[in-house]
Design a protein around this motif. Sequence first.
Motif, PDB file in Angstrom:
ATOM      1  N   SER A 177      -0.600   6.452  12.495  1.00 46.00           N
ATOM      2  CA  SER A 177      -1.648   5.746  11.761  1.00 46.00           C
ATOM      3  C   SER A 177      -3.020   6.052  12.344  1.00 46.00           C
ATOM      4  O   SER A 177      -4.004   6.224  11.607  1.00 46.00           O
ATOM      5  N   LEU A 236      -2.414   2.404   6.504  1.00 46.45           N
ATOM      6  CA  LEU A 236      -2.177   0.970   6.305  1.00 46.45           C
ATOM      7  C   LEU A 236      -0.691   0.639   6.204  1.00 46.45           C
ATOM      8  O   LEU A 236      -0.180  -0.197   6.963  1.00 46.45           O
ATOM      9  N   GLY A 237       0.021   1.273   5.269  1.00 44.25           N
ATOM     10  CA  GLY A 237       1.439   0.968   5.104  1.00 44.25           C
ATOM     11  C   GLY A 237       2.239   1.261   6.354  1.00 44.25           C
ATOM     12  O   GLY A 237       2.981   0.413   6.856  1.00 44.25           O
ATOM     13  N   LEU A 296      -7.341   8.443  -0.693  1.00 43.19           N
ATOM     14  CA  LEU A 296      -6.953   7.044  -0.848  1.00 43.19           C
ATOM     15  C   LEU A 296      -5.456   6.881  -0.605  1.00 43.19           C
ATOM     16  O   LEU A 296      -5.027   5.988   0.140  1.00 43.19           O
ATOM     17  N   ALA A 297      -4.643   7.763  -1.207  1.00 46.89           N
ATOM     18  CA  ALA A 297      -3.193   7.690  -1.033  1.00 46.89           C
ATOM     19  C   ALA A 297      -2.795   7.942   0.412  1.00 46.89           C
ATOM     20  O   ALA A 297      -1.929   7.249   0.958  1.00 46.89           O
ATOM     21  N   PRO A 339       0.808  -1.224   0.000  1.00 47.86           N
ATOM     22  CA  PRO A 339       0.000   0.000   0.000  1.00 47.86           C
ATOM     23  C   PRO A 339       0.838   1.270   0.000  1.00 47.86           C
ATOM     24  O   PRO A 339       0.432   2.285  -0.586  1.00 47.86           O
ATOM     25  N   ASP A 340       1.997   1.227   0.629  1.00 44.02           N
ATOM     26  CA  ASP A 340       2.862   2.401   0.682  1.00 44.02           C
ATOM     27  C   ASP A 340       3.337   2.785  -0.715  1.00 44.02           C
ATOM     28  O   ASP A 340       3.241   3.951  -1.125  1.00 44.02           O
ATOM     29  N   HIS A 365      -4.458   7.369   3.146  1.00 41.39           N
ATOM     30  CA  HIS A 365      -4.769   6.235   4.022  1.00 41.39           C
ATOM     31  C   HIS A 365      -3.967   4.985   3.664  1.00 41.39           C
ATOM     32  O   HIS A 365      -3.645   4.185   4.548  1.00 41.39           O
ATOM     33  N   LEU A 366      -3.640   4.819   2.393  1.00 42.04           N
ATOM     34  CA  LEU A 366      -2.807   3.680   2.019  1.00 42.04           C
ATOM     35  C   LEU A 366      -1.418   3.779   2.633  1.00 42.04           C
ATOM     36  O   LEU A 366      -0.890   2.805   3.171  1.00 42.04           O
ATOM     37  N   THR A 367      -0.806   4.963   2.553  1.00 45.90           N
ATOM     38  CA  THR A 367       0.554   5.106   3.081  1.00 45.90           C
ATOM     39  C   THR A 367       0.569   5.410   4.570  1.00 45.90           C
ATOM     40  O   THR A 367       1.292   4.791   5.336  1.00 45.90           O
ATOM     41  N   ILE A 378       2.049   1.883  -3.609  1.00 41.77           N
ATOM     42  CA  ILE A 378       0.902   2.277  -4.447  1.00 41.77           C
ATOM     43  C   ILE A 378       0.538   3.732  -4.188  1.00 41.77           C
ATOM     44  O   ILE A 378       0.309   4.513  -5.116  1.00 41.77           O
ATOM     45  N   ALA A 379       0.498   4.111  -2.907  1.00 36.20           N
ATOM     46  CA  ALA A 379       0.157   5.488  -2.548  1.00 36.20           C
ATOM     47  C   ALA A 379       1.165   6.471  -3.112  1.00 36.20           C
ATOM     48  O   ALA A 379       0.801   7.556  -3.609  1.00 36.20           O
TER      49      ALA A 379
END
Length: 216
Positions: free
Chosen positions: A179, A138-139, A130-131, A99-100, A133-135, A102-103
Amino acid sequence: MNNLFKTPKFLTTHIIVLIIFGACLLMNGPMREGLPVGGDIMGRMAYVVENIFWWKLGWFMWMASALGLFLFSVFLADSLKPSIFRNFAVGLVALGMAPDLIAEVVYAFILPMAYQSGAEVSFLIFYEQLAVHLTGFLGNGLYCLGGLLLNTLLIKQRLVNQWVGYGGVVAWVLGIGLSIAIAMGNMPAAEALTAASMVLSTLWMLIIAHTLFKSS
């Protein structure tokens, strides 16, 4: 002194920390006005497009930092006794990379291209959130849980002094706090926790290099 720099883990850890430090400098310098810490997204994207070289360079450095953090976790695991917990910890860090990265691709390429293509504000907001929260959620959360578990194993196996071990606990817990702040949408708290956790975690990595990696 020269012998220290003949040990791959020791030298590599210093390079990783240097890359992270450079990424932090860019994030707090030419990248900052493009980040979701203030201002409307259209104004921030206009700034990004005008400073696209520094924007992309910064995210490339964060991508390299993600790979470096995984490599550092492998170094740590190699110092520990084999166990399911050790493998699980490294697995968490590895999972965090997906996820990191991808973000970071979304930030570096998709958002600027979408803005230049005349995308609607709602589209830009969606992909930015989205980016984030992904990095940030989650990441980062997976990284910190994996790092905290590896740190706990270091303490349990008495491979580091107590102050080093518990200093690492503080650094990883601050990262988990980041986070949580992202999940709650508290960007000022997230920014403060990012600064604190990055300073402590990189310092801890250097101490680990001098503690464990001198002769490995």
